[in-house]
Design a protein around this motif. Sequence first.
Motif, PDB file in Angstrom:
ATOM      1  N   THR A 366       0.746  -1.362   0.015  1.00 10.30           N
ATOM      2  CA  THR A 366      -0.076   0.030   0.086  1.00 10.30           C
ATOM      3  C   THR A 366       0.624   1.201  -0.068  1.00 10.30           C
ATOM      4  O   THR A 366       1.851   1.228   0.728  1.00 10.30           O
ATOM      5  CB  THR A 366      -0.814  -0.028   1.011  1.00 10.30           C
ATOM      6  OG1 THR A 366      -1.771  -1.226   1.339  1.00 10.30           O
ATOM      7  CG2 THR A 366      -1.823   1.232   1.131  1.00 10.30           C
ATOM      8  N   PHE A 367       0.315   2.310  -0.986  1.00  7.58           N
ATOM      9  CA  PHE A 367       1.332   3.317  -0.803  1.00  7.58           C
ATOM     10  C   PHE A 367       0.675   4.391   0.200  1.00  7.58           C
ATOM     11  O   PHE A 367      -0.522   4.325   0.684  1.00  7.58           O
ATOM     12  CB  PHE A 367       0.867   4.061  -2.193  1.00  7.58           C
ATOM     13  CG  PHE A 367       1.526   5.623  -2.322  1.00  7.58           C
ATOM     14  CD1 PHE A 367       2.672   5.730  -2.483  1.00  7.58           C
ATOM     15  CD2 PHE A 367       0.545   6.633  -2.092  1.00  7.58           C
ATOM     16  CE1 PHE A 367       3.282   7.336  -2.538  1.00  7.58           C
ATOM     17  CE2 PHE A 367       0.933   7.969  -2.236  1.00  7.58           C
ATOM     18  CZ  PHE A 367       2.085   8.187  -2.396  1.00  7.58           C
ATOM     19  N   ILE A 368       1.847   4.853   0.711  1.00 11.22           N
ATOM     20  CA  ILE A 368       1.634   6.007   2.108  1.00 11.22           C
ATOM     21  C   ILE A 368       2.049   7.326   1.551  1.00 11.22           C
ATOM     22  O   ILE A 368       2.995   7.619   1.011  1.00 11.22           O
ATOM     23  CB  ILE A 368       2.096   5.443   3.305  1.00 11.22           C
ATOM     24  CG1 ILE A 368       1.939   3.896   3.700  1.00 11.22           C
ATOM     25  CG2 ILE A 368       2.051   6.618   4.480  1.00 11.22           C
ATOM     26  CD1 ILE A 368       2.550   3.470   4.872  1.00 11.22           C
ATOM     27  N   GLU A 369       1.105   8.227   1.779  1.00 15.37           N
ATOM     28  CA  GLU A 369       1.383   9.741   1.565  1.00 15.37           C
ATOM     29  C   GLU A 369       2.636  10.166   2.214  1.00 15.37           C
ATOM     30  O   GLU A 369       2.804   9.877   3.386  1.00 15.37           O
ATOM     31  CB  GLU A 369       0.114  10.443   1.820  1.00 15.37           C
ATOM     32  CG  GLU A 369      -1.057  10.186   0.783  1.00 15.37           C
ATOM     33  CD  GLU A 369      -2.356  10.956   1.248  1.00 15.37           C
ATOM     34  OE1 GLU A 369      -2.108  12.102   2.257  1.00 15.37           O
ATOM     35  OE2 GLU A 369      -3.301  10.960   0.280  1.00 15.37           O
ATOM     36  N   PHE A 370       3.213  11.237   1.484  1.00 17.61           N
ATOM     37  CA  PHE A 370       4.542  11.665   2.146  1.00 17.61           C
ATOM     38  C   PHE A 370       4.623  13.063   1.802  1.00 17.61           C
ATOM     39  O   PHE A 370       3.804  13.578   1.227  1.00 17.61           O
ATOM     40  CB  PHE A 370       5.775  11.013   1.828  1.00 17.61           C
ATOM     41  CG  PHE A 370       6.168  10.637   0.261  1.00 17.61           C
ATOM     42  CD1 PHE A 370       6.376  11.960  -0.476  1.00 17.61           C
ATOM     43  CD2 PHE A 370       5.687   9.571  -0.480  1.00 17.61           C
ATOM     44  CE1 PHE A 370       6.564  11.921  -1.829  1.00 17.61           C
ATOM     45  CE2 PHE A 370       5.966   9.490  -1.641  1.00 17.61           C
ATOM     46  CZ  PHE A 370       6.457  10.545  -2.573  1.00 17.61           C
ATOM     47  N   GLU A 371       5.524  13.834   2.503  1.00 21.67           N
ATOM     48  CA  GLU A 371       5.766  15.378   2.581  1.00 21.67           C
ATOM     49  C   GLU A 371       7.104  15.639   1.836  1.00 21.67           C
ATOM     50  O   GLU A 371       8.027  15.562   2.735  1.00 21.67           O
ATOM     51  CB  GLU A 371       5.398  15.856   3.751  1.00 21.67           C
ATOM     52  CG  GLU A 371       5.221  17.226   3.747  1.00 21.67           C
ATOM     53  CD  GLU A 371       4.049  17.990   3.262  1.00 21.67           C
ATOM     54  OE1 GLU A 371       4.145  18.986   2.722  1.00 21.67           O
ATOM     55  OE2 GLU A 371       3.169  17.020   3.237  1.00 21.67           O
ATOM     56  N   LEU A 372       7.243  15.916   0.541  1.00 20.73           N
ATOM     57  CA  LEU A 372       8.380  16.209  -0.007  1.00 20.73           C
ATOM     58  C   LEU A 372       8.312  17.496  -0.807  1.00 20.73           C
ATOM     59  O   LEU A 372       7.965  17.628  -2.031  1.00 20.73           O
ATOM     60  CB  LEU A 372       9.088  15.267  -0.979  1.00 20.73           C
ATOM     61  CG  LEU A 372       9.432  13.669  -0.201  1.00 20.73           C
ATOM     62  CD1 LEU A 372       9.738  12.848  -1.123  1.00 20.73           C
ATOM     63  CD2 LEU A 372      10.509  14.076   0.854  1.00 20.73           C
ATOM     64  N   PRO A 373       8.340  18.755  -0.221  1.00 15.88           N
ATOM     65  CA  PRO A 373       7.583  19.972  -0.753  1.00 15.88           C
ATOM     66  C   PRO A 373       8.630  20.335  -2.014  1.00 15.88           C
ATOM     67  O   PRO A 373       7.884  20.905  -2.779  1.00 15.88           O
ATOM     68  CB  PRO A 373       8.071  20.835   0.368  1.00 15.88           C
ATOM     69  CG  PRO A 373       9.048  20.344   1.180  1.00 15.88           C
ATOM     70  CD  PRO A 373       8.722  18.830   1.088  1.00 15.88           C
ATOM     71  N   ASN A 374       9.892  20.084  -2.388  1.00 14.84           N
ATOM     72  CA  ASN A 374      10.636  20.403  -3.386  1.00 14.84           C
ATOM     73  C   ASN A 374      10.844  19.352  -4.379  1.00 14.84           C
ATOM     74  O   ASN A 374      11.406  19.414  -5.472  1.00 14.84           O
ATOM     75  CB  ASN A 374      11.976  20.903  -3.046  1.00 14.84           C
ATOM     76  CG  ASN A 374      11.918  22.145  -2.182  1.00 14.84           C
ATOM     77  OD1 ASN A 374      11.447  23.036  -2.676  1.00 14.84           O
ATOM     78  ND2 ASN A 374      12.236  22.241  -0.998  1.00 14.84           N
ATOM     79  N   LEU A 375      10.166  18.133  -4.429  1.00 14.63           N
ATOM     80  CA  LEU A 375      10.140  16.867  -5.170  1.00 14.63           C
ATOM     81  C   LEU A 375       9.679  17.289  -6.550  1.00 14.63           C
ATOM     82  O   LEU A 375       8.670  17.759  -6.734  1.00 14.63           O
ATOM     83  CB  LEU A 375       9.312  15.823  -4.584  1.00 14.63           C
ATOM     84  CG  LEU A 375       9.705  14.613  -5.305  1.00 14.63           C
ATOM     85  CD1 LEU A 375      11.073  14.036  -4.762  1.00 14.63           C
ATOM     86  CD2 LEU A 375       8.473  13.400  -4.740  1.00 14.63           C
ATOM     87  N   GLN A 376      10.503  16.961  -7.498  1.00  9.79           N
ATOM     88  CA  GLN A 376      10.298  17.286  -8.832  1.00  9.79           C
ATOM     89  C   GLN A 376       9.979  15.940  -9.969  1.00  9.79           C
ATOM     90  O   GLN A 376       9.468  15.899 -10.888  1.00  9.79           O
ATOM     91  CB  GLN A 376      11.492  18.166  -9.648  1.00  9.79           C
ATOM     92  CG  GLN A 376      11.265  19.607  -8.981  1.00  9.79           C
ATOM     93  CD  GLN A 376      12.237  20.183  -9.807  1.00  9.79           C
ATOM     94  OE1 GLN A 376      13.009  20.025 -10.644  1.00  9.79           O
ATOM     95  NE2 GLN A 376      12.661  21.630  -9.065  1.00  9.79           N
ATOM     96  N   PHE A 377      11.086  14.746  -9.489  1.00 13.61           N
ATOM     97  CA  PHE A 377      11.079  13.692 -10.110  1.00 13.61           C
ATOM     98  C   PHE A 377      10.418  12.592  -9.111  1.00 13.61           C
ATOM     99  O   PHE A 377      11.239  12.281  -8.170  1.00 13.61           O
ATOM    100  CB  PHE A 377      12.473  13.448 -10.468  1.00 13.61           C
ATOM    101  CG  PHE A 377      12.673  12.318 -11.602  1.00 13.61           C
ATOM    102  CD1 PHE A 377      12.734  12.252 -12.684  1.00 13.61           C
ATOM    103  CD2 PHE A 377      12.809  11.018 -10.966  1.00 13.61           C
ATOM    104  CE1 PHE A 377      12.885  11.441 -13.623  1.00 13.61           C
ATOM    105  CE2 PHE A 377      12.866   9.935 -11.844  1.00 13.61           C
ATOM    106  CZ  PHE A 377      12.941  10.029 -13.208  1.00 13.61           C
ATOM    107  N   LEU A 378       9.783  11.653  -9.668  1.00  9.14           N
ATOM    108  CA  LEU A 378       9.172  10.603  -8.588  1.00  9.14           C
ATOM    109  C   LEU A 378       8.973   9.330  -9.456  1.00  9.14           C
ATOM    110  O   LEU A 378       8.242   9.234 -10.273  1.00  9.14           O
ATOM    111  CB  LEU A 378       7.944  11.016  -7.897  1.00  9.14           C
ATOM    112  CG  LEU A 378       7.237   9.719  -7.014  1.00  9.14           C
ATOM    113  CD1 LEU A 378       8.348   9.319  -6.101  1.00  9.14           C
ATOM    114  CD2 LEU A 378       6.100  10.295  -6.301  1.00  9.14           C
TER     115      LEU A 378
END
Length: 841
Positions: A366-378
């Motif tokens: 299961t995917f869990i939400e996360f907090e990466l405010p500057n993320l550009q590539f996932l």
Amino acid sequence: MMPRTRLAAALILAMAFLFCLRSESWDPCVQVVPNISYQCMELNLYKIPDNIPTSTKILDLSFNHLNHLNSHSFSNFPELQMLDLSRCEIQMIEDDAYQGLNHLSTLILTGNPIQSLALGAFSGLSSLQKLVAVETNLASLEDFPIGHLKTLKELNVAHNLIHSFKFPEYFSNLPNLEHLDLSNNKIQNIYHEDLKVLRQMPLLNLSLDLSLNPLDFIEPGTFKEIKLNELTLRSNFNSTHVMKICIQGLAGLKINRLVLGEFKNERILKSFDTSVLEGLCNLTFEQFRIAYFSKFPRSDTGLFNCLVNVSAISLLSLNVDSLEALPKDYRWQHLELTNCNFKQFPTLKLNSLKKFVFIGNKGMSTFIEFELPNLQFLDLKRNHLSFKGCCSRTNFGTTKLKHLDLSFNDVITMNSNFLGLEQLEHLDFQHSNLKQANDFSVFLSLRNLRYLDISYTNTRVVFHGIFVGLVSLQTLKMAGNSFQNNLLPDIFTELTNLTILDLSKCQLERVSQMAFHSLPKLQVLNMSHNKLLSLDTLPYKPLHSLQILDCSFNRIMESKEQELQHLPRSLALLNLTQNDFACVCEHQSFLQWVKDQRQLLVGAEQMMCTQPLDMQDMPVLSFRNATCQMNKMIISVSVLTILLVSVAGALVYKFYFHLMLLAGCKKYGRGESTYDAFVIYSSQDEDWVRNELVKNLEEGVPPFQLCLHYRDFIPGVAIAANIIQEGFHKSRKVIVVVSQHFIQSRWCIFEYEIAQTWQFLSSRAGIIFIVLQKLEKSLLQQQVELYRLLNRNTYLEWEDSVLGRHIFWRRLRKALLDGKPWKPEGTADADSRQQEATTST
């Protein structure tokens, strides 16, 4: 006996001679690109073939028996750019062996047991950039005569017998060297003096691979003030203690990328502790990669203490189950976690992180939400993750995301339209199971998206607005999905910037005429592996920029000549291989078009016929139009013959009995008739015939002999034959008893038509018409010919009165006496007796 012996001896000598000939005599090299590239691999060559053109630029001579390279061995190939001599059993290379190869950039000598290498062996290679000398028995770099190769960028001497890490002085003459592979040699110790040349002449872009060398010791300070692009140390240490000492020996090294670890099949260390990496604090590096340590400490973030300031870190196949304790102040910008055994999705909180790659970690679902405010590539592909809600800003804690890869996962439920992710440019869902993607305009807010892949996502396109909003999209891949009614509708209306479209394996049977009308910039279209039955080119007409069209692996049999005119003029490559072409004359215009467009068609030689059976698996190009011209003539003659035979048969069938009558006329000729008259009547009128006609004519004076079917026809003979042979041929006259029943009887009409023919053939007025009662004009007009005859000829009309009978019989006998042979005497008496008989009746 002697000549036979000599012949046998001659044959034996010839066979021996052929056996002794070198293989190059009959095994020519494979011409990969005419006059440019040749492959001579595994031909048992003992010398370089003479029949290779001098313009050759790529030559593969690997796995032959060249043994000895003499001076100027390749002088016949001045344009050569790549030369592969792998495993050619070369033992000696003389001076100037490669002289004249001024354009050679790549030389491969892998797997040759070189025993003698002249000092001038590599002279003349003024443009060489890559030299591969793997497994060549090289014992030392000092004895390798390459100091003059100033253009050299890559030197691979892996899998040799080199013991010393000392860089020879000639390295100062190799300013362009970027990659040195010393892996799998015998280097155990590295000393400060070994890198003296690099201090004097720094190679700032040099990548050094020392993997699989049994390192025991690196002298402290050896790498101080040394700058490298990359250093790889994998499967080098037989214990964590040795590894720790060697890493400490790297102190002072300035490097862009450091790679540590082991290989999947070369694992040496049995344990691993946090202190091993403490020496990394004395290095300056930007990127760090560590791989394949089986006993990696779990949930111990202390091992990353020396990696706080790196910009990129990669963990490959490590047993790390958690990263939640990582401090937020880590300056990592790129983080890659591949094939690690995470028990749950890591909820990272790294403010600096811009790129996060999380691939092949199958320990969670299961995917869990996360907090990466500057993320550009996932990149989250191949994790078998399920997404209960996708996709919006709340899932990833950022509004800056540009690249999102969720491919090869489990169920992804689309219940939002990417709110907060409007900057996305790349989106990949391939081989994941998309849910609810067809219920609303999922991609409405992605006006900056340039790449979208929804291939093999079990999507059935029903909603025509599925791609609304994608005004900047350039690449769309949706292979392996399906469409309602297997029809490609007009769903690309807003994709005016699309350049690449993949619709392969979508079970398409038809394409809407307006499907591509809004794609003026489309350059590549893949329609392969569908169920298209014909090459309908009209939908492709608006594609003014189309260069590549792939319609292979369909069920295309042909294309109409007028449709082929709709192909865009910009088209450069068309793939029609693996289709069900019908090589028949009916499609000869299309087959001729295939021949004329060989330059346009990809693999035209591989286009095969599937029908008819005698052409099955034959190349379409082998079809000959001349056969069709011959077939047309044969068919025309055959059709004409069949038509004539059919008409003749129909005429014979229709006039069969008339022909029988004609044959009988010739047979019986003008002989004496048996009967005076043959009576044609309806069975409904038989009482009148028996009681009136027969009684008055056969019993009267003179008596007349009548032919009646119930009495005179021969048993066992067909009725029609009896009518013709017994009735017409043996009678002088024919009496036709016309009544309402007669007109309605098919047999009566048939007999009447035969009677007409009989009258025509006998050339005499032999038909006597008797009308029994008044007939309605409308009923009589049903038989047009009979109606006309009765109007044009005199006929007898039966009236049941004394005077009417007298006149009727008188006129009938007179008609019957016409042409009847009769004696003159007694005629008057006969007349009077007949008159009395008639009166009495």
